[in-house]
Design a protein around this motif. Sequence first.
Motif, PDB file in Angstrom:
ATOM      1  N   ASP A  31     -70.980 -69.684  59.120  1.00 31.25           N
ATOM      2  CA  ASP A  31     -71.430 -69.585  57.743  1.00 31.25           C
ATOM      3  C   ASP A  31     -70.923 -68.326  57.045  1.00 31.25           C
ATOM      4  OD1 ASP A  31     -74.730 -70.957  58.517  1.00 31.25           O
ATOM      5  OD2 ASP A  31     -72.845 -71.954  57.967  1.00 31.25           O
ATOM      6  N   TYR A  32     -70.080 -67.583  57.738  1.00 29.46           N
ATOM      7  CA  TYR A  32     -69.603 -66.311  57.207  1.00 29.46           C
ATOM      8  C   TYR A  32     -68.085 -66.225  57.269  1.00 29.46           C
ATOM      9  CZ  TYR A  32     -74.227 -64.239  56.863  1.00 29.46           C
ATOM     10  OH  TYR A  32     -75.507 -63.953  56.484  1.00 29.46           O
ATOM     11  N   SER A  33     -67.535 -65.595  56.244  1.00 27.99           N
ATOM     12  CA  SER A  33     -66.147 -65.167  56.302  1.00 27.99           C
ATOM     13  C   SER A  33     -66.103 -63.869  57.099  1.00 27.99           C
ATOM     14  CB  SER A  33     -65.584 -64.938  54.901  1.00 27.99           C
ATOM     15  OG  SER A  33     -65.558 -66.143  54.170  1.00 27.99           O
ATOM     16  N   ILE A  34     -65.138 -63.801  58.006  1.00 29.04           N
ATOM     17  CA  ILE A  34     -65.011 -62.633  58.873  1.00 29.04           C
ATOM     18  C   ILE A  34     -63.634 -62.022  58.691  1.00 29.04           C
ATOM     19  CG2 ILE A  34     -65.154 -61.746  61.224  1.00 29.04           C
ATOM     20  CD1 ILE A  34     -67.756 -62.988  60.353  1.00 29.04           C
ATOM     21  N   ALA A  35     -63.610 -60.733  58.506  1.00 29.78           N
ATOM     22  CA  ALA A  35     -62.350 -60.016  58.348  1.00 29.78           C
ATOM     23  C   ALA A  35     -62.232 -58.935  59.409  1.00 29.78           C
ATOM     24  CB  ALA A  35     -62.259 -59.388  56.967  1.00 29.78           C
ATOM     25  N   TRP A  36     -61.009 -58.611  59.719  1.00 33.63           N
ATOM     26  CA  TRP A  36     -60.699 -57.444  60.555  1.00 33.63           C
ATOM     27  C   TRP A  36     -59.999 -56.418  59.670  1.00 33.63           C
ATOM     28  CZ3 TRP A  36     -62.098 -56.291  65.494  1.00 33.63           C
ATOM     29  CH2 TRP A  36     -62.593 -57.331  66.295  1.00 33.63           C
ATOM     30  N   PHE A  37     -60.495 -55.199  59.735  1.00 33.34           N
ATOM     31  CA  PHE A  37     -59.880 -54.065  59.070  1.00 33.34           C
ATOM     32  C   PHE A  37     -59.472 -53.064  60.147  1.00 33.34           C
ATOM     33  CE2 PHE A  37     -60.835 -54.469  54.485  1.00 33.34           C
ATOM     34  CZ  PHE A  37     -61.667 -55.578  54.516  1.00 33.34           C
ATOM     35  N   ARG A  38     -58.608 -52.150  59.772  1.00 34.57           N
ATOM     36  CA  ARG A  38     -58.275 -51.052  60.675  1.00 34.57           C
ATOM     37  C   ARG A  38     -58.089 -49.777  59.874  1.00 34.57           C
ATOM     38  NH1 ARG A  38     -52.161 -52.788  62.679  1.00 34.57           N
ATOM     39  NH2 ARG A  38     -51.079 -52.446  60.685  1.00 34.57           N
ATOM     40  N   GLN A  39     -58.360 -48.671  60.530  1.00 33.49           N
ATOM     41  CA  GLN A  39     -58.193 -47.382  59.882  1.00 33.49           C
ATOM     42  C   GLN A  39     -57.604 -46.394  60.865  1.00 33.49           C
ATOM     43  OE1 GLN A  39     -61.707 -45.732  58.025  1.00 33.49           O
ATOM     44  NE2 GLN A  39     -60.434 -44.555  56.622  1.00 33.49           N
ATOM     45  N   ALA A  40     -56.442 -45.886  60.528  1.00 39.91           N
ATOM     46  CA  ALA A  40     -55.774 -44.867  61.328  1.00 39.91           C
ATOM     47  C   ALA A  40     -56.138 -43.503  60.755  1.00 39.91           C
ATOM     48  CB  ALA A  40     -54.266 -45.087  61.299  1.00 39.91           C
ATOM     49  N   PRO A  41     -56.045 -42.456  61.553  1.00 38.45           N
ATOM     50  CA  PRO A  41     -56.378 -41.111  61.068  1.00 38.45           C
ATOM     51  C   PRO A  41     -55.570 -40.744  59.835  1.00 38.45           C
ATOM     52  CG  PRO A  41     -56.132 -41.096  63.434  1.00 38.45           C
ATOM     53  CD  PRO A  41     -55.688 -42.456  62.980  1.00 38.45           C
ATOM     54  N   GLY A  42     -56.259 -40.274  58.815  1.00 39.58           N
ATOM     55  CA  GLY A  42     -55.586 -39.839  57.605  1.00 39.58           C
ATOM     56  C   GLY A  42     -55.141 -40.954  56.677  1.00 39.58           C
ATOM     57  N   LYS A  43     -55.475 -42.192  57.023  1.00 39.35           N
ATOM     58  CA  LYS A  43     -55.065 -43.330  56.201  1.00 39.35           C
ATOM     59  C   LYS A  43     -56.284 -44.094  55.701  1.00 39.35           C
ATOM     60  CE  LYS A  43     -50.561 -44.099  58.387  1.00 39.35           C
ATOM     61  NZ  LYS A  43     -49.659 -45.113  59.008  1.00 39.35           N
ATOM     62  N   GLU A  44     -56.070 -44.854  54.639  1.00 34.23           N
ATOM     63  CA  GLU A  44     -57.139 -45.695  54.121  1.00 34.23           C
ATOM     64  C   GLU A  44     -57.357 -46.902  55.033  1.00 34.23           C
ATOM     65  OE1 GLU A  44     -56.578 -44.760  49.342  1.00 34.23           O
ATOM     66  OE2 GLU A  44     -56.371 -46.797  50.114  1.00 34.23           O
ATOM     67  N   ARG A  45     -58.565 -47.439  54.944  1.00 33.55           N
ATOM     68  CA  ARG A  45     -58.860 -48.629  55.715  1.00 33.55           C
ATOM     69  C   ARG A  45     -58.051 -49.801  55.162  1.00 33.55           C
ATOM     70  NH1 ARG A  45     -65.002 -49.577  57.534  1.00 33.55           N
ATOM     71  NH2 ARG A  45     -64.578 -47.415  58.121  1.00 33.55           N
ATOM     72  N   GLU A  46     -57.460 -50.551  56.065  1.00 36.28           N
ATOM     73  CA  GLU A  46     -56.543 -51.635  55.685  1.00 36.28           C
ATOM     74  C   GLU A  46     -57.073 -52.972  56.174  1.00 36.28           C
ATOM     75  OE1 GLU A  46     -51.980 -53.050  56.918  1.00 36.28           O
ATOM     76  OE2 GLU A  46     -53.022 -51.492  58.045  1.00 36.28           O
ATOM     77  N   GLY A  47     -57.070 -53.953  55.298  1.00 35.45           N
ATOM     78  CA  GLY A  47     -57.447 -55.295  55.709  1.00 35.45           C
ATOM     79  C   GLY A  47     -56.321 -55.930  56.500  1.00 35.45           C
ATOM     80  N   VAL A  48     -56.600 -56.349  57.697  1.00 33.35           N
ATOM     81  CA  VAL A  48     -55.594 -56.918  58.586  1.00 33.35           C
ATOM     82  C   VAL A  48     -55.545 -58.434  58.465  1.00 33.35           C
ATOM     83  CG1 VAL A  48     -54.979 -57.221  61.005  1.00 33.35           C
ATOM     84  CG2 VAL A  48     -55.777 -55.004  60.196  1.00 33.35           C
ATOM     85  N   LEU A  49     -56.706 -59.062  58.490  1.00 34.12           N
ATOM     86  CA  LEU A  49     -56.771 -60.511  58.353  1.00 34.12           C
ATOM     87  C   LEU A  49     -58.172 -60.906  57.950  1.00 34.12           C
ATOM     88  CD1 LEU A  49     -58.413 -61.989  60.947  1.00 34.12           C
ATOM     89  CD2 LEU A  49     -56.457 -61.054  62.158  1.00 34.12           C
ATOM     90  N   CYS A  50     -58.279 -62.133  57.467  1.00 30.57           N
ATOM     91  CA  CYS A  50     -59.585 -62.626  57.093  1.00 30.57           C
ATOM     92  C   CYS A  50     -59.659 -64.122  57.325  1.00 30.57           C
ATOM     93  CB  CYS A  50     -59.893 -62.296  55.634  1.00 30.57           C
ATOM     94  SG  CYS A  50     -61.568 -62.705  55.131  1.00 30.57           S
ATOM     95  N   SER A  51     -60.706 -64.556  57.975  1.00 34.16           N
ATOM     96  CA  SER A  51     -60.991 -65.974  58.151  1.00 34.16           C
ATOM     97  C   SER A  51     -62.000 -66.365  57.076  1.00 34.16           C
ATOM     98  CB  SER A  51     -61.566 -66.222  59.556  1.00 34.16           C
ATOM     99  OG  SER A  51     -61.979 -67.570  59.682  1.00 34.16           O
TER     100      SER A  51
END
Length: 130
Positions: A31-51
Motif C-alpha cells: 500500500d506504499y510507494s517505497i524509495a531508496w535514497f543515498r547520501q555520501a559525505p558532503g553531498k546532498e541526499r539523492e533519490g536512487v529509485l522508487c517503486s
Amino acid sequence: QVQLVESGGGLVQPGDSLRLSCAGTGFTLGDYSIAWFRQAPGKEREGVLCSNAREGGTYYSDSVKGRFTASRDNAKNTMFLQMNNLEPDDPAVYYCAAVSKAVRMPVECQRSRERDFESWGQGTQVTVSS
C-alpha cells in the motif's frame, strides 16, 4: 506506526554486488510507494529509485540504471535493493523511505522531495574500496 529498517550494507570491492533490505512494520508494504535514497559525505541526499505503488512501476536514477534492481516481497513486507557492479561513486548511507499510495506523487517518485515521504529508515552504510 510505520517503521522501516534497512540492513545489508557493508564493505565491498569495485565490481562486487550487494543486496540491501528494507523491512517494514506497522503497515502493508503493497500500500506504499517505497524509495531508496543515498547520501555520501558532503553531498546532498539523492533519490536512487522508487517503486510507485499508486502509478505502478519502478523508476531509477540514471546513475544506477542497469546496475541496481528493486524488488518487493510483500509476504515478508520487505523491499530489496540488488546492487551490481558497484562503482567508486556508489558509497553512501542508503535509506529507504515510504509514502502511502493514497498520496499523489510524481510518477518517477525518486525525484520527489525528501519531505514528501512519510517515513524513513535509519540507513545502512555501503562502502566500496579496493
